[in-house]
Design a protein around this motif. Structure first.
Motif, mmCIF file in Angstrom:
data_model
loop_
_atom_site.group_PDB
_atom_site.id
_atom_site.type_symbol
_atom_site.label_atom_id
_atom_site.label_comp_id
_atom_site.label_asym_id
_atom_site.label_seq_id
_atom_site.Cartn_x
_atom_site.Cartn_y
_atom_site.Cartn_z
ATOM 1 N N LEU A 26 -1.328 51.525 -23.701
ATOM 2 C CA LEU A 26 -0.473 50.558 -23.358
ATOM 3 C C LEU A 26 0.763 51.085 -22.515
ATOM 4 C CD1 LEU A 26 -0.262 48.329 -26.477
ATOM 5 C CD2 LEU A 26 -1.168 47.759 -24.151
ATOM 6 N N MET B 297 -11.486 48.956 -24.900
ATOM 7 C CA MET B 297 -11.123 47.776 -25.646
ATOM 8 C C MET B 297 -12.381 47.094 -26.231
ATOM 9 S SD MET B 297 -8.425 45.878 -23.147
ATOM 10 C CE MET B 297 -8.108 44.684 -24.207
ATOM 11 N N THR C 129 -11.186 40.377 -19.800
ATOM 12 C CA THR C 129 -10.472 40.035 -20.875
ATOM 13 C C THR C 129 -8.729 40.249 -20.276
ATOM 14 O OG1 THR C 129 -9.686 40.642 -23.121
ATOM 15 C CG2 THR C 129 -10.319 42.522 -21.461
ATOM 16 N N SER C 130 -7.940 40.433 -21.186
ATOM 17 C CA SER C 130 -6.473 40.521 -20.759
ATOM 18 C C SER C 130 -5.894 41.167 -21.952
ATOM 19 C CB SER C 130 -5.647 39.146 -20.310
ATOM 20 O OG SER C 130 -5.749 38.411 -21.695
ATOM 21 N N VAL C 131 -4.503 41.580 -21.519
ATOM 22 C CA VAL C 131 -3.716 42.443 -22.626
ATOM 23 C C VAL C 131 -2.259 42.082 -22.359
ATOM 24 C CG1 VAL C 131 -3.686 44.652 -21.438
ATOM 25 C CG2 VAL C 131 -3.321 44.641 -23.876
ATOM 26 N N THR D 23 1.217 43.634 -22.029
ATOM 27 C CA THR D 23 1.791 45.003 -22.046
ATOM 28 C C THR D 23 2.939 45.158 -22.713
ATOM 29 O OG1 THR D 23 3.332 44.708 -20.194
ATOM 30 C CG2 THR D 23 1.045 45.347 -19.846
ATOM 31 N N THR E 8 1.620 39.801 -19.275
ATOM 32 C CA THR E 8 0.212 40.045 -19.429
ATOM 33 C C THR E 8 -0.627 40.543 -18.256
ATOM 34 O OG1 THR E 8 0.420 37.960 -20.927
ATOM 35 C CG2 THR E 8 -1.907 38.342 -20.009
ATOM 36 N N PRO F 151 -6.519 45.952 -28.669
ATOM 37 C CA PRO F 151 -5.971 46.463 -27.371
ATOM 38 C C PRO F 151 -5.875 47.853 -27.420
ATOM 39 C CG PRO F 151 -4.481 45.812 -29.450
ATOM 40 C CD PRO F 151 -5.768 45.374 -29.868
#
Length: 784
Positions: free
Chosen positions: A374, A396, A411-413, A415, A420, A524
């Motif tokens: 991250l 992930m 997908t997404s994360v 931060t 995003t 994540p």
């Protein structure tokens, strides 16, 4: 007749265990070991051992043999090296071909090859992986008739075989992937060896129940280790072979260019572009530790062909520019060198704009090894303004490993900064499969090439068949230094464009806003975790030292050309390349040391010239100091002069204000005069040193000069002044005396009367001059 065959107890040539038993249960899904990447006998084990994505650079891999089947000592082996068609349809007759090799010391006779398959498709990718890895977990039945080999097979001999079966006869009806085994039997019906492959079956989109073909996006890497260094010469001429016919970069460019329908996303290291551009003109190679002049090589015709071809491709196909030299972003973030990342991206975009004649900027990040935590993602999103990143799918995993989730590449994360970021998950298994097809020789054994391409086809079919009613995507990302044969690269792209369950798309089209209805819940990335093999803290400490030295050297230069300064910065950035991970670190250290030595040598050409001892007769004076510039660049330095205090001395020598900022032209010398004042009599040391204009110390040895104050000058001036005073007084006295004498002169007496008698001489008319009382003083003053 249906026979349950368990091949786990048979010597199948695959002696490397599956990684499933070596990994924690919660992350074992979708992991592929090097040996499990393709189903081939031990003749190809050395090739498959290179299949792990972490071993991405072909520069550090031993090239496999391309001479064809290898006879395995002590055993008789069977290999599948082709199958037609590679994806069956209803009514298809499948023909499987391969070789049998006799590695024993005895002639073998009465051998035949029997095909086995199953009407039941694999339900999961894990089940398919288990079959490929161990030949277990499925119930097989004979398919077609045995293929008898020649009457005798001599020691060391290899023969070809082929056998066929009809899919309708076997009972294949459902969309998916089916097992196919080639079994080598002797006259006693003992199983001598087996080899496995996978057969996708496509009954048509309606029967398959496929909502729509899966989107498949390729990352097509054009990345190499940097060849730029502080010298204008390249570190080696390896690129010439890679750009030429049969070379790695030539093959990747040709395959991608020939398949525009694959909609590849070209991921390009701008350092490679700069190096190739250098080779389009006469260039030098200096591989040693110094920067001694090297003879020029003629312009590379391969570079002159390759670069314009790439320009044509990138003008209308998606292109992602990595930071310059594909720097190790993860390591730089973890070491606090985030400014270097920003600099690397800026220099990378500028280099790409210049060489490719385009306009490039932030788009998608593809970190080395496709791993990032991250903290790295936060830097990419906030400092580099990047909205999407390609990561390995293992970064992930699904949030609940106990619940089956069909694979999806999008997908997404969120931060650490709250932004995003879209995450494109490169399928870990497919990356390993492609790595198994890596070669330095330009060609692959037929069995290896077939195994890689067939496994790629089967994996994509399994992903589609796991959940045909959902819309999902596949992201394919080979290792950074991927070196496939031209035939394999072309075959993989043919499969991508012609397979009915796939539709090609650009990477950027998947990087839009995530659809929560079709997004799998995933873990994540960790907040902070080193990437496998990332540059160590000690390595980056060495690089940071070179960076600090470069900062000082840049401030020393006065209005240096932009190209010269940029070349120095590029040389430093090249030392931070992810290409120097692992065992290649020594090459990066060599580049850093060469950069430091170069700057040290240039700074050593700036010297202070001053006399060791300077006499000073008075209480003040000017002490001359020269600064010589023997370099090829104008420099600006600040001269520092400090008095070395002497204990117990009541008053010290002082250096007054002077113009200490000096600009010196190349091969010139500048003179500085130091105003000094000295109260005491005796020697006083002054230490001279140089700094940059902003006060950063230069690695120039300080110089010490001694001012010898005698005060004799003041005494002499006093004596001269006294003598002049005496002379003036004497002159005044004599003038007054003459004046007085003139006033006392007696008028002439009247003449004697005629007849009178005059006796003696008149003393009043001509008096005798008295002795001069100041004669001695004048003589003394004259002598003085």
């Amino acid at each position: 007749m249906r026979v349950a065959v368990t091949h786990g107890s048979v010597s199948n040539g695959n002696n490397i265990p599956s990684v499933h038993g070596l990994l924690p249960a919660d992350i074992s899904r979708r992991i592929l070991s090097a040996a499990a990447a393709v189903a081939v006998p031990a003749a190809l084990t050395a090739v498959l051992a290179l299949a792990t994505p972490a071993q991405a650079s072909p520069a550090h891999q031993a090239p496999p043999s391309a001479a064809g089947p290898v006879v395995q000592a002590g055993r008789v082996s069977v290999v599948i090296d082709s199958m037609s068609p590679q994806a069956a349809r209803p009514g298809s007759t499948v023909t499987v071909t391969g070789t049998v090799s006799n590695g024993t010391g005895q002639t073998q006779a009465g051998l035949d090859v029997q095909l086995w398959t199953s009407p039941a498709r694999f339900q999961t990718r894990d089940a398919m992986d288990g079959y490929v890895s161990h030949g277990t977990g499925v119930s097989l039945q004979q398919a077609g008739t045995p293929f008898p080999l020649p009457a005798s097979l001599k020691p060391g001999a290899t023969v070809r075989w082929h056998a066929s079966f009809q899919v309708d006869t076997v009972g294949m009806t459902e969309f998916g992937v089916y097992p196919v085994t080639a079994q080598l039997d002797d006259t006693q019906l003992d199983v001598l060896d087996t080899d496995q492959t996978l057969l996708p079956f496509w009954p048509g989109q309606q029967v398959a129940g496929l909502a729509r073909p899966l989107d498949i996006a390729w990352v097509w890497p054009l990345i190499d280790q940097p060849h730029h260094q502080v010298c204008s010469a390249l570190t080696s001429s390896d690129l010439a072979a890679s750009l030429g016919p049969g070379g790695r970069l030539s093959g990747l460019l040709a395959a991608g260019r020939a398949h525009p329908g694959a909609h590849l996303t070209w991921v390009i290291d701008p350092a490679l572009l700069s190096d190739v551009n250098t080779m389009t003109k006469p260039y030098q190679v200096a591989s040693g530790s110094g920067c001694s002049p090297a003879p020029y090589k003629p312009a590379s015709k391969a570079a002159e062909t390759w670069l314009p071809a790439l320009r044509g491709i990138t003008s209308d196909q998606p292109t992602v520019i990595t930071p310059y030299a594909n720097v190790d972003v993860s390591a730089l973030v973890h070491s606090g060198l985030t400014a270097d990342i920003t600099s690397a991206y800026s220099m990378g975009y500028a280099a790409a704009d210049s060489v490719l004649h385009g306009s490039f900027g932030p788009s998608i990040a593809v970190p080395a090894g496709r791993t990032a935590d991250l903290s790295v993602l936060t830097n990419l999103a906030t400092a580099q303004h990047i909205g999407a990143v390609v990561l390995d799918s293992n970064e992930m995993p699904p949030a609940d490993p106990a619940v089956f989730e069909p694979d999806d590449g999008v997908t997404s994360v969120r931060t650490g900064s709250g932004l995003t970021m879209a995450v494109l998950l490169a399928d870990h298994v497919l990356t390993g499969v492609l790595a198994a097809g890596d070669t330095r020789s330009g060609t692959l054994p037929p069995g290896t090439q077939f195994a890689v391409s067939q496994r790629f086809l089967a994996e994509t079919a399994m992903i589609a068949a796991e959940a045909p009613d959902t819309e999902r995507s596949i992201v394919v990302a080979p290792p950074e230094g991927w070196s496939p044969s031209a035939g394999l690269a072309s075959e993989l792209l043919n499969e991508t464009t012609s397979t009915p369950w796939l539709t090609s798309t650009a990477l950027g089209s998947l990087a839009g806003p995530a659809d929560s209805k079709h997004t799998i819940a995933r873990r994540p990335p960790p907040g902070r975790k080193d990437s496998p093999g990332e540059l160590s803290a000690s390595y980056l400490s060495t690089v940071a030292g070179a960076g600090a030295a470069l900062d000082v050297y840049q401030h020393l230069l006065y209005q240096a050309s932009t190209s010269y300064v940029q070349g120095l910065q590029l040389a430093l950035t090249a030392t931070e390349s992810s290409a120097w991970r692992g065992g290649a670190a020594t090459q990066g250290i060599d580049l850093a040391n060469k950069l430091s030595q170069f700057m040290s040598g240039e700074e050593g050409r700036i010297t202070i010239i001053a006399a060791q001892q300077v006499p000073m007769g008075g209480s003040s004076g000017l002490v001359p100091v020269s600064i010589q510039n023997r370099s090829r660049h104008t420099v600006e330095v600040r001269l520092k002069a400090s008095v070395v205090d002497v204990p117990d001395r009541t008053s010290q020598l002082t250096v007054g204000h002077f113009q200490n900022l000096v600009k010196i032209q190349p091969q010139q010398t500048a003179l500085v005069r130091l105003p000094v004042t000295s109260a005491p009599i005796g020697p006083t040391a002054i230490q001279l040193s140089l700094t940059t204009a902003n006060g950063k110390a230069l690695p120039v040895d300080p110089t010490t000069l001694t001012v010898e104050s005698t005060r004799y000058g003041r005494a002499i001036l006093f004596l001269i002044g006294a003598a002049i005073g005496v002379l003036v007084l004497t002159s005044v006295f004599r003038g007054v005396r003459r004046w007085l004498r003139a006033d006392l002169q007696v008028a002439p007496e009247e003449g004697d009367q005629p007849g009178s008698v005059v006796t003696g001489t008149s003393s009043a008319r001509h008096p005798t001059e008295a002795p001069d009382d100041l004669a001695d003083a004048r003589r003394w003053a004259d002598d003085t």
